[in-house]
Write a protein that holds these residues in place. Structure first.
Motif, mmCIF file in Angstrom:
data_model
loop_
_atom_site.group_PDB
_atom_site.id
_atom_site.type_symbol
_atom_site.label_atom_id
_atom_site.label_comp_id
_atom_site.label_asym_id
_atom_site.label_seq_id
_atom_site.Cartn_x
_atom_site.Cartn_y
_atom_site.Cartn_z
ATOM 1 N N ILE A 203 -4.650 -6.544 47.668
ATOM 2 C CA ILE A 203 -3.674 -6.763 47.264
ATOM 3 C C ILE A 203 -2.677 -6.534 47.872
ATOM 4 O O ILE A 203 -2.217 -4.849 47.594
ATOM 5 C CB ILE A 203 -3.699 -6.673 45.700
ATOM 6 C CG1 ILE A 203 -4.792 -7.713 45.539
ATOM 7 C CG2 ILE A 203 -2.529 -7.442 45.150
ATOM 8 C CD1 ILE A 203 -4.691 -7.563 43.620
ATOM 9 N N MET A 204 -1.691 -7.248 48.954
ATOM 10 C CA MET A 204 -0.497 -6.488 49.985
ATOM 11 C C MET A 204 0.569 -7.338 48.996
ATOM 12 O O MET A 204 1.187 -8.398 48.857
ATOM 13 C CB MET A 204 -1.061 -6.733 51.222
ATOM 14 C CG MET A 204 0.230 -6.550 52.102
ATOM 15 S SD MET A 204 1.944 -7.323 52.479
ATOM 16 C CE MET A 204 1.580 -8.934 53.106
ATOM 17 N N ILE A 205 1.213 -6.411 48.696
ATOM 18 C CA ILE A 205 2.579 -7.159 48.234
ATOM 19 C C ILE A 205 3.431 -6.474 48.959
ATOM 20 O O ILE A 205 3.834 -5.426 49.786
ATOM 21 C CB ILE A 205 3.170 -6.453 46.700
ATOM 22 C CG1 ILE A 205 1.958 -6.580 45.489
ATOM 23 C CG2 ILE A 205 4.512 -6.687 46.351
ATOM 24 C CD1 ILE A 205 2.130 -6.207 44.505
ATOM 25 N N SER A 206 4.486 -7.062 49.711
ATOM 26 C CA SER A 206 5.447 -6.939 50.786
ATOM 27 C C SER A 206 7.173 -7.516 50.352
ATOM 28 O O SER A 206 7.019 -9.283 49.656
ATOM 29 C CB SER A 206 5.812 -7.855 52.459
ATOM 30 O OG SER A 206 6.393 -6.934 52.639
ATOM 31 N N LEU A 207 8.848 -6.582 50.108
ATOM 32 C CA LEU A 207 9.367 -7.292 49.751
ATOM 33 C C LEU A 207 10.048 -7.153 51.227
ATOM 34 O O LEU A 207 10.799 -5.827 51.623
ATOM 35 C CB LEU A 207 10.254 -7.027 49.051
ATOM 36 C CG LEU A 207 11.372 -7.484 48.285
ATOM 37 C CD1 LEU A 207 11.622 -9.037 48.202
ATOM 38 C CD2 LEU A 207 11.706 -7.126 46.946
ATOM 39 N N GLN A 208 10.597 -7.498 51.733
ATOM 40 C CA GLN A 208 11.528 -7.415 53.455
ATOM 41 C C GLN A 208 12.970 -8.663 53.361
ATOM 42 O O GLN A 208 12.550 -10.239 53.123
ATOM 43 C CB GLN A 208 10.279 -7.345 54.434
ATOM 44 C CG GLN A 208 8.869 -6.477 54.475
ATOM 45 C CD GLN A 208 9.714 -5.006 54.542
ATOM 46 O OE1 GLN A 208 10.469 -4.732 54.950
ATOM 47 N NE2 GLN A 208 8.960 -4.010 53.739
ATOM 48 N N GLU A 209 13.530 -7.696 54.192
ATOM 49 C CA GLU A 209 15.110 -8.783 54.940
ATOM 50 C C GLU A 209 14.105 -9.585 55.610
ATOM 51 O O GLU A 209 13.826 -9.747 57.279
ATOM 52 C CB GLU A 209 16.099 -8.259 55.414
ATOM 53 C CG GLU A 209 16.904 -8.884 55.547
ATOM 54 C CD GLU A 209 18.244 -8.570 56.094
ATOM 55 O OE1 GLU A 209 19.261 -8.991 55.648
ATOM 56 O OE2 GLU A 209 18.203 -7.708 56.263
ATOM 57 N N ALA A 210 14.148 -11.233 56.122
ATOM 58 C CA ALA A 210 13.983 -11.696 56.865
ATOM 59 C C ALA A 210 14.936 -12.325 57.596
ATOM 60 O O ALA A 210 14.408 -12.245 58.873
ATOM 61 C CB ALA A 210 13.298 -13.050 56.093
ATOM 62 N N ILE A 211 15.803 -12.320 57.326
ATOM 63 C CA ILE A 211 17.031 -12.824 57.931
ATOM 64 C C ILE A 211 17.898 -12.361 57.801
ATOM 65 O O ILE A 211 17.710 -12.143 55.963
ATOM 66 C CB ILE A 211 16.976 -14.324 58.436
ATOM 67 C CG1 ILE A 211 17.379 -15.405 57.203
ATOM 68 C CG2 ILE A 211 16.053 -15.002 59.609
ATOM 69 C CD1 ILE A 211 17.610 -16.301 57.421
ATOM 70 N N PRO A 212 19.545 -11.447 57.558
ATOM 71 C CA PRO A 212 20.542 -11.611 57.162
ATOM 72 C C PRO A 212 20.865 -12.039 56.019
ATOM 73 O O PRO A 212 20.712 -13.366 56.309
ATOM 74 C CB PRO A 212 21.594 -11.813 58.265
ATOM 75 C CG PRO A 212 20.568 -11.774 59.493
ATOM 76 C CD PRO A 212 19.671 -12.103 59.231
ATOM 77 N N GLY A 213 20.922 -11.688 54.680
ATOM 78 C CA GLY A 213 21.162 -12.630 53.434
ATOM 79 C C GLY A 213 20.104 -12.934 52.915
ATOM 80 O O GLY A 213 20.377 -13.884 52.176
ATOM 81 N N GLN A 214 18.544 -13.241 53.314
ATOM 82 C CA GLN A 214 17.807 -13.214 52.534
ATOM 83 C C GLN A 214 16.572 -12.759 53.021
ATOM 84 O O GLN A 214 16.498 -12.386 53.676
ATOM 85 C CB GLN A 214 17.037 -15.115 53.371
ATOM 86 C CG GLN A 214 16.052 -15.693 52.942
ATOM 87 C CD GLN A 214 15.776 -16.306 54.029
ATOM 88 O OE1 GLN A 214 16.538 -17.807 53.686
ATOM 89 N NE2 GLN A 214 14.911 -16.869 54.555
#
Length: 767
Positions: free
Chosen positions: A679-690
């Protein structure tokens, strides 16, 4: 009930107000201009101003309208004869004002549309904006459709005034737009419009006026921003108290400041400003304002637990200022009955209850709920517990539907008392538990408001101290400049007459010596005052640190109590589960326990953290995963791959994120794997502000027959969709080599991102 009459819902544009204040030539001069065959530009302007002056006079006097029509005819006829389209448009716009004042709306609007067509064709932005303001006056403020049309016209006028560089007219129109937002209770738009209006007035060096400040303060008040609300309401009061004359609308300014202090819990201050408004309303015999102020004064006495004084005020208003509005009369009856019940005078309350109950079906839903709540208290006090129970059940339903915590609290307490009196102790305990939960929420809201009030008071005192210090500094600088100027004058004079007036120079030197001694003494006195101010500032800083410490402690205590309450609920669920045999019920209880733990973990971290506002998502997600692993068997075959950026989010975003993670991870653990898996869990900034949250597994994926409609109808999918909407984000679920859940949302605070932290855990197969 807590609003006086609007100040400007039917006002015309700033241009017309300015014209009304101009001094016009005598009647004889105007008659000569009427007879003039070819009036020039200056003559046309005088005639136009004269027409607007007569239109703007109070009331509709036939002689005034006839004079205005005479001047409008001259302007229109002369412009058509000379072929000047711009003056023709202005003449038609004046005609529109005259006809509208006489309620000849169809013809008047036709003239305004003709003027609009001319000004659009010849790109006269200022006059076109004036025309939009006139067109707006053909729509009222009762129907929402009319209000929307007025708002659209005002927005067009604001845009045109801005493009034409007419900043003062733009500022005034922004104020009128804010007044319309006040009518429809859109306080966010109201404050945005009024802030722009004040900024434009400051830019052109024009005092905005008490009505602008007061309305802006009202907008901030209704949004809960007591600091700005107090600032602008006090500015409004300062403006009106600097004037020599008192007008009827000043009562509105005092009333709004009183309402602000009411919402802040400062009832004595509220009563002081209500009294000032009362005196003005008495002076102008303003009966609607007197009735409104009576209600506000009574509400303050009720908040101070003085039902006898509140009752006296309402009875006096009922006798001296009777209302003609049906809903208002019913509300006053309910209020008076409530005062009698608080005073234990049930026989006196009964006629008012009957009067309101007789017309119950014609009342708005919230007023019906208030009446039911009052009747429930009456029957509870009179021993008719069954009737009280039935009414309280209705009140609780409306309170839950409208999310009104006060109604929920009152109803739950009444149900507890009724059940206790009837011997239904099990139900009574449950109602009391609900009452405590709702009451704790109200307590938290009250504490937050109290903290805001303390902050406002502190900032006000700090600003006063800063102003006094700056004044003292300015005085010292002025004294130094005066001394330097004096020295320069003495030196120039002495150098001029040095050769012939030695004796005078000696006298001046001696005088200079005496002045220096006196100046030194003054400087020493000023220094002592500065030292005293420094000590006062140091004391204020110490007080501020103490207040901030108390605020942080209160916030932490709130999070601690919320966490404890959630733990109690989880314990209750565990206890309930021990008495259940139904598998579906047990599963539902266990899933609810996981969801509550996800929320409880957030409040636990806020309580333990130095930062009581933000959650470190990397540590939170890791702890949440550890908790979920402990709750399932066979999880040792599953590896968790966490790729979480070091981002911190506030509670409003971290709670939905935690619940989405809980749903996705538990579903994967329960259904995704037949053997080993990841199970992979990722929380990253896709674009500035999101930010992008991804929960993916390499399991068996969703069943083929599980279509999109079925997904949406499941409890977990509905919950994740709702939580994604709460984040103002998007939710995407795909079944491709497993299940991939993606949530994109905006985050509120900018964070510094470095390389993501990775936590990989290999779980050995214990079987």
């Amino acid at each position: 009930m807590n609003r006086l009459l609007l100040l400007s819902c039917c006002m015309i544009g700033c241009l017309l107000q300015c014209l009304a204040q101009k001094q016009l030539p005598s009647y004889a001069v105007l008659q000569q201009l009427i007879k003039k065959e070819r009036p020039d530009t200056a003559d046309m302007r005088v005639l136009l101003d004269a027409g607007y002056t007569y239109v703007l006079r109070p009331g509709i006097v036939h002689s005034d309208m006839d004079s205005a029509t005479l001047y409008a005819e001259k302007v229109l006829a002369s412009s058509i004869k000379s072929g000047d389209k711009i003056w023709e448009g202005q003449g038609r716009l004046l005609y529109s004002n005259i006809l509208r004042e006489q309620h000849i709306t169809a013809r008047g609007k036709e003239y305004a549309l003709q003027a609009k067509e001319i000004f659009e064709k010849y790109q006269q932005k200022g006059y076109l904006a004036d025309t939009y303001m006139e067109l707006a006056n053909y729509y009222g403020v009762e129907a929402r459709e009319d209000i929307d049309i007025r708002i659209s016209y005002y927005k067009e006028a604001i845009k045109l005034y801005r493009e034409a560089g007419l900043k003062e007219r733009q500022a005034h129109t922004l104020y009128m737009l804010g007044d319309l937002y006040h009518v429809i209770d859109d306080f966010k738009s109201l404050t945005e419009a009024l802030v722009q209006s004040v900024a434009l007035y400051d830019e052109v060096k024009v005092e905005p006026g008490a009505d602008v400040y007061s309305l802006l303060g009202t907008g901030y008040n209704r949004m809960g921003d007591f600091g700005n609300a107090l600032k602008y309401n006090l500015l409004a009061v300062k403006v009106i108290e600097s004037l020599k004359d008192t007008i009827d609308t000043h009562a509105t300014v005092y009333n709004r400041l009183g309402l602000l202090y009411y919402y802040m819990g400062e009832q004595n201050e509220a009563l002081k400003y209500y009294q000032k408004a009362w005196l003005i309303a008495i002076k102008f015999t303003d009966t609607p304002s007197l009735r409104t102020l009576a209600v506000n004064i009574a509400a303050s006495y009720a908040a101070m637990k003085m039902p006898d004084k509140a009752l006296a005020v309402m009875k006096d208003a009922e006798h001296n200022y009777p209302s003609t509005d049906f809903a208002e009369k019913m509300w006053i009856s309910v209020f008076i009955a409530g005062c009698y019940i608080e005073l234990k005078q049930l026989h006196a309350a009964l006629p008012y209850i009957h009067q309101a109950h007789k017309n119950r079906d014609q009342l708005p839903e919230m007023l019906q709920a208030t009446l039911d709540d009052l009747e429930a208290k009456y029957y509870l006090e009179s021993g008719e517990y069954t009737k009280s129970y039935q009414l309280s059940t209705n009140v609780l339903a409306i309170g839950l539907k409208s999310k009104n915590l006060k109604l929920q609290s009152n109803a739950s307490l009444a149900l507890f008392r009724a059940d206790s009196a009837m011997g239904n102790y099990k139900e009574a305990v449950e109602h009391y538990r609900k009452y405590k939960i709702v009451n704790d929420s109200l307590f938290n809201i009250a504490k937050t408001r109290q903290i805001s009030t303390l902050q406002v008071q502190f900032e006000t005192k700090q600003q006063q101290q800063s102003i006094e210090l700056l004044t003292r500094t300015s005085q010292l600088q002025r004294a130094a400049l005066d001394k330097a100027a004096f020295i320069r004058n003495v030196i120039i004079t002495g150098a001029t007459i040095l050769a012939i007036m030695l004796a005078i120079m000696l006298a001046l030197v001696y005088n200079r010596y005496q002045l220096k001694l006196r100046s030194n003494r003054q400087m020493e006195q000023k220094q002592d005052e500065i030292n005293q101010k420094n000590e006062s500032l140091q004391h204020l800083i110490t007080t501020q640190n103490k207040l901030l410490g108390e605020k942080e402690w209160l916030v932490k205590e709130i999070h601690h109590r919320v966490k404890n309450n959630l733990q109690i609920v989880m314990s209750l669920l565990n206890t309930q589960a021990a008495f259940l045999d139904d598998k579906d019920a047990l599963n539902a209880i266990r899933e609810s326990r996981y969801r509550m733990q996800a929320i409880s973990l957030i409040h636990q971290k806020l309580y333990q953290s130095e930062n009581v506002a933000m959650i470190d998502m990397s540590t939170y997600i890791k702890d949440l995963v550890e908790y979920l692993k402990e709750g399932f068997s066979g999880v040792n075959k599953i590896r968790f791959d966490l790729q979480i950026a070091p981002v911190k989010l506030d509670v409003s975003q971290s709670v939905p994120i935690g619940l989405i993670l809980n749903e996705a991870i538990t579903n994967s653990i329960k259904y995704a794997f037949t053997g080993h898996g990841v199970i992979m869990i990722s929380l990253q900034e896709a674009i500035p502000g999101q930010l992008t949250l991804i929960i993916a597994d390499n399991g068996i994926g969703l069943p083929i027959e599980d279509n999109n409609q079925a997904r949406k109808q499941s409890m977990g999918m509905m919950l994740m969709n709702t939580l994604a909407e709460q984040l103002e984000g998007t939710l995407d679920i795909q079944s491709r080599d497993g299940v991939i859940i993606t949530v994109n949302f905006k985050y509120q605070e900018k964070q510094v991102f470095i390389e993501p932290l990775e936590f990989e855990e290999e779980m050995e197969d214990l079987l």
